[in-house]
Design a protein around this motif. Structure first.
Motif, PDB file in Angstrom:
ATOM      1  N   TRP A  65      81.924  10.874  27.807  1.00 28.50           N
ATOM      2  CA  TRP A  65      81.807   9.804  26.810  1.00 28.50           C
ATOM      3  C   TRP A  65      83.034   9.676  25.923  1.00 28.50           C
ATOM      4  CZ3 TRP A  65      78.725  14.112  27.281  1.00 28.50           C
ATOM      5  CH2 TRP A  65      78.810  15.086  26.297  1.00 28.50           C
ATOM      6  N   HIS A 115      76.629  12.415  30.843  1.00 30.18           N
ATOM      7  CA  HIS A 115      75.570  12.049  29.909  1.00 30.18           C
ATOM      8  C   HIS A 115      74.656  11.062  30.640  1.00 30.18           C
ATOM      9  CE1 HIS A 115      73.840  11.784  25.916  1.00 30.18           C
ATOM     10  NE2 HIS A 115      74.843  12.460  25.423  1.00 30.18           N
ATOM     11  N   TRP A 162      73.920   7.290  30.595  1.00 27.24           N
ATOM     12  CA  TRP A 162      75.212   6.615  30.515  1.00 27.24           C
ATOM     13  C   TRP A 162      75.990   6.767  31.816  1.00 27.24           C
ATOM     14  CZ3 TRP A 162      76.880   9.219  25.269  1.00 27.24           C
ATOM     15  CH2 TRP A 162      76.118   8.670  24.238  1.00 27.24           C
ATOM     16  N   PHE A 208      67.634   9.553  22.651  1.00 29.75           N
ATOM     17  CA  PHE A 208      67.850   9.004  21.308  1.00 29.75           C
ATOM     18  C   PHE A 208      68.169   7.515  21.301  1.00 29.75           C
ATOM     19  CE2 PHE A 208      72.422   9.043  21.976  1.00 29.75           C
ATOM     20  CZ  PHE A 208      72.669  10.173  22.747  1.00 29.75           C
ATOM     21  N   LYS A 247      72.180  20.289  28.945  1.00 29.52           N
ATOM     22  CA  LYS A 247      72.402  20.328  27.507  1.00 29.52           C
ATOM     23  C   LYS A 247      71.416  19.381  26.829  1.00 29.52           C
ATOM     24  CE  LYS A 247      76.035  19.435  24.146  1.00 29.52           C
ATOM     25  NZ  LYS A 247      76.586  18.089  24.187  1.00 29.52           N
ATOM     26  N   TRP A 287      70.224  17.761  23.263  1.00 32.21           N
ATOM     27  CA  TRP A 287      70.343  17.509  21.826  1.00 32.21           C
ATOM     28  C   TRP A 287      69.212  16.570  21.452  1.00 32.21           C
ATOM     29  CZ3 TRP A 287      72.075  12.626  19.498  1.00 32.21           C
ATOM     30  CH2 TRP A 287      71.944  12.659  18.102  1.00 32.21           C
ATOM     31  N   GLU A 339      71.095  22.258  21.508  1.00 36.15           N
ATOM     32  CA  GLU A 339      72.024  21.949  20.424  1.00 36.15           C
ATOM     33  C   GLU A 339      71.287  21.654  19.125  1.00 36.15           C
ATOM     34  OE1 GLU A 339      74.606  18.723  21.405  1.00 36.15           O
ATOM     35  OE2 GLU A 339      75.862  18.991  19.654  1.00 36.15           O
ATOM     36  N   LYS A 387      71.663  20.214  14.884  1.00 37.62           N
ATOM     37  CA  LYS A 387      72.479  19.309  14.056  1.00 37.62           C
ATOM     38  C   LYS A 387      71.788  19.133  12.723  1.00 37.62           C
ATOM     39  CE  LYS A 387      74.631  14.702  14.182  1.00 37.62           C
ATOM     40  NZ  LYS A 387      74.859  13.502  15.023  1.00 37.62           N
ATOM     41  N   ASP A 416      77.777  22.971  17.864  1.00 37.79           N
ATOM     42  CA  ASP A 416      78.685  21.822  17.696  1.00 37.79           C
ATOM     43  C   ASP A 416      79.362  22.000  16.341  1.00 37.79           C
ATOM     44  OD1 ASP A 416      78.643  18.403  18.524  1.00 37.79           O
ATOM     45  OD2 ASP A 416      79.585  19.207  16.710  1.00 37.79           O
ATOM     46  N   HIS A 434      78.330  19.991  13.234  1.00 35.20           N
ATOM     47  CA  HIS A 434      76.899  19.894  12.923  1.00 35.20           C
ATOM     48  C   HIS A 434      76.433  20.828  11.816  1.00 35.20           C
ATOM     49  CE1 HIS A 434      75.591  17.825  16.914  1.00 35.20           C
ATOM     50  NE2 HIS A 434      76.555  17.192  16.284  1.00 35.20           N
ATOM     51  N   ASP A 448      80.294  22.632  21.266  1.00 32.07           N
ATOM     52  CA  ASP A 448      80.721  21.238  21.290  1.00 32.07           C
ATOM     53  C   ASP A 448      81.820  21.161  20.244  1.00 32.07           C
ATOM     54  OD1 ASP A 448      77.898  18.955  21.933  1.00 32.07           O
ATOM     55  OD2 ASP A 448      79.151  20.177  23.255  1.00 32.07           O
ATOM     56  N   ASP A 464      79.314  14.424  11.028  1.00 31.08           N
ATOM     57  CA  ASP A 464      79.568  14.659  12.450  1.00 31.08           C
ATOM     58  C   ASP A 464      80.629  13.669  12.905  1.00 31.08           C
ATOM     59  OD1 ASP A 464      77.651  14.313  15.532  1.00 31.08           O
ATOM     60  OD2 ASP A 464      79.316  15.644  15.029  1.00 31.08           O
ATOM     61  N   ASP A 509      83.238  17.694  22.330  1.00 30.46           N
ATOM     62  CA  ASP A 509      82.276  16.613  22.117  1.00 30.46           C
ATOM     63  C   ASP A 509      82.868  15.728  21.034  1.00 30.46           C
ATOM     64  OD1 ASP A 509      78.963  16.282  20.629  1.00 30.46           O
ATOM     65  OD2 ASP A 509      80.251  14.883  21.705  1.00 30.46           O
ATOM     66  N   TRP A 542      79.339   3.092  23.393  1.00 29.74           N
ATOM     67  CA  TRP A 542      79.334   4.554  23.420  1.00 29.74           C
ATOM     68  C   TRP A 542      78.825   5.134  24.719  1.00 29.74           C
ATOM     69  CZ3 TRP A 542      75.723   8.119  20.170  1.00 29.74           C
ATOM     70  CH2 TRP A 542      76.252   9.413  20.192  1.00 29.74           C
TER      71      TRP A 542
HETATM   72  C1  AOS Z   1      75.234  14.328  18.769  1.00 29.56           C
HETATM   73  O1  AOS Z   1      75.652  14.251  17.590  1.00 29.56           O
HETATM   74  C2  AOS Z   1      75.549  15.541  19.545  1.00 29.56           C
HETATM   75  O2  AOS Z   1      76.775  16.089  19.123  1.00 29.56           O
HETATM   76  C3  AOS Z   1      75.566  15.447  21.064  1.00 29.56           C
HETATM   77  O3  AOS Z   1      76.056  16.644  21.597  1.00 29.56           O
HETATM   78  C4  AOS Z   1      76.488  14.393  21.605  1.00 29.56           C
HETATM   79  O4  AOS Z   1      77.414  13.997  20.669  1.00 29.56           O
HETATM   80  C5  AOS Z   1      75.724  13.180  22.082  1.00 29.56           C
HETATM   81  O5  AOS Z   1      74.746  13.598  22.929  1.00 29.56           O
HETATM   82  C6  AOS Z   1      76.673  12.236  22.820  1.00 29.56           C
HETATM   83  O6  AOS Z   1      77.810  12.088  22.153  1.00 29.56           O
END
Ligand code: AOS
Ligand code: ZN
Ligand code: ZN
Length: 395
Positions: free
Chosen positions: A28, A72, A75, A103, A144, A146, A186, A188, A221, A224, A248, A256, A293, A393
């Motif tokens: 990404w 990802h 994506w 998300f 991974k 998050w 992960e 945050k 990360d 975070h 990350d 962030d 990241d 994104w």
């Molecule tokens: C989001 O803030 C997390 O850092 C994730 O690891 C990641 O940034 C997101 O899944 C894609 O950028």
């Protein structure tokens, strides 16, 4: 700045370690991203996962240290993952961690695994099990996770019940793991929700990982944490427990920010890598995945990733030049300033000459940024990649 000629530790040994170091880049980072205020597109931005991998391969081509690219999902969803993996290999790359995404679907407004609606929770579990299939199809072993899950208002939902739901969902995902595969979980401290985040800190991630089993580890990360957090303490603690699965890496000034790692606070990055080196955790056998990241909104994306890899290499090189014997002796003697001076001597060493030698020994240019600029790749793809959807994104 201390000159490399003044260093008394084994520089040849440090160079041998640096020659083996690898850093994983995120797909990404090559796509258009930005903030909620503006996404600045750039000519030549990849239009699909194949082009993202081609761009990631340019970073590896000039650094010799970035042979893996994280994907990802959705994506980077494609019809044929075997073909995508084969293409990555043709580019000199392998596919690294598979990142789930719970998300961006409207169903996840009130969370995914923590959602009060069992239907949504089941949907989120199913997405992760699908990601495990993608992971196997591309030859990866790391999923991974998050969870952006959280709440915005006191009373909105039960904090405890949400923890129970997350634990239950993670158990269902973990049950889908095969031997040798891992969940990287992960944390945050806030965003996109602002009152509670369901996995807000290293302790919560660790609690869930320890409840799941040995194949669950924590993702740290660097963006975070609340301002002032001592991140290297978290690194040392997770290393002691064998639960640091991945970084990350990025830089933050306020939240962030996902800026180039090492650009805001190179001393902090050095202190983090010092803990890694002291614990022997640069050894791939310990399983720590050093991932980037980052999102590049105003800066050229491939050079920004190259600079990021270089910054991690420089912090690592400095950490490798810490005189461990002198440090240990000073610490044991309670020589506060002496011990601090040993660390500062290493941090204040110009390590660029030895990194240049490592690159040249690999047949690469000593200066990866200059080498990439000379390829004309950026101009080539800017001319070729016209039309198509310059997605935002990651997509
Ligand atoms: C989001 O803030 C997390 O850092 C994730 O690891 C990641 O940034 C997101 O899944 C894609 O950028
Ligand atoms: Zn991250
Ligand atoms: Zn982040």
């Amino acid at each position: 700045m201390r000159r490399i000629e003044e260093v008394i530790v084994d520089i040849a040994a440090a160079k041998a370690v640096l020659a083996q170091q690898t850093i994983e880049v995120p797909s990404w980072a090559y796509g258009n991203s930005g903030t909620r205020f503006k996404v600045f597109g750039t000519p030549g931005t990849p239009r699909d996962p194949w082009e993202k991998i081609a761009d990631a391969a340019q970073v590896n081509a000039v650094t010799g240290a970035a042979p893996r690219v994280s994907l990802h999902i959705p994506w980077d969803k494609v019809e044929d993952y075997d073909a995508l993996s084969a293409y990555a290999h043709e580019q000199g790359m392998t596919i690294g961690a598979i990142n789930s995404n719970v998300f961006q679907d409207d169903d996840y407004r009130l969370g995914s695994l923590a959602n009060p609606d069992a239907r949504v929770r089941a949907k989120a579990v199913a997405h992760h099990l699908d990601c495990l299939e993608v992971m196997r199809a591309v030859g990866s072993t790391d999923l991974k996770i998050w969870l952006a899950d959280g709440t915005n208002y006191a009373g909105q939902d039960s904090i405890r019940a949400r923890q129970d739901r997350v634990a239950e969902g993670l158990e269902q995902i973990y049950a889908g793991l095969q031997p040798g595969e891992r969940i990287l979980l992960e944390y945050k401290f806030f965003e996109p929700f602002f009152y509670t985040t369901d996995i807000p800190d290293w302790g919560t991630s660790l609690v869930h990982c320890m409840a799941l089993g040995e194949q669950a580890t924590v993702v740290l990360d660097t963006g975070h944490h609340a301002p002032g957090t001592n991140i290297e303490f978290i690194v040392a603690q997770l290393l002691r427990l064998g639960r640091l699965g991945a970084f990350d890496f990025n830089s933050r000034y306020y939240a962030d920010d996902d800026l180039i790692v090492g650009s805001a606070d190179p001393f902090q990055l050095f202190r983090i890598m010092h803990e890694i080196v002291q614990a022997g955790a640069l050894d791939p056998a310990l399983g720590v995945n050093f991932m980037l990241d980052q999102c590049h909104n105003i800066e050229a994306k491939i050079p920004a990733q190259i600079r990021s890899v270089m910054n991690v290499q420089e912090a690592t090189a400095k950490a490798l030049l810490v005189d461990a014997d002198a440090l240990g002796a000073a610490q044991q003697a309670g020589d506060v300033l002496g011990a601090h001076a040993v660390l500062m001597d290493a941090f204040n060493t110009d390590v660029r000459p030895i990194l240049a030698e490592v690159r040249e020994a690999k047949g690469l240019d000593a200066d990866p940024i200059k080498a990439f600029a000379a390829t004309g790749y950026a101009e080539k793809v800017a001319a070729e990649r016209v039309g198509g959807t310059q997605a935002s994104w990651g997509a």
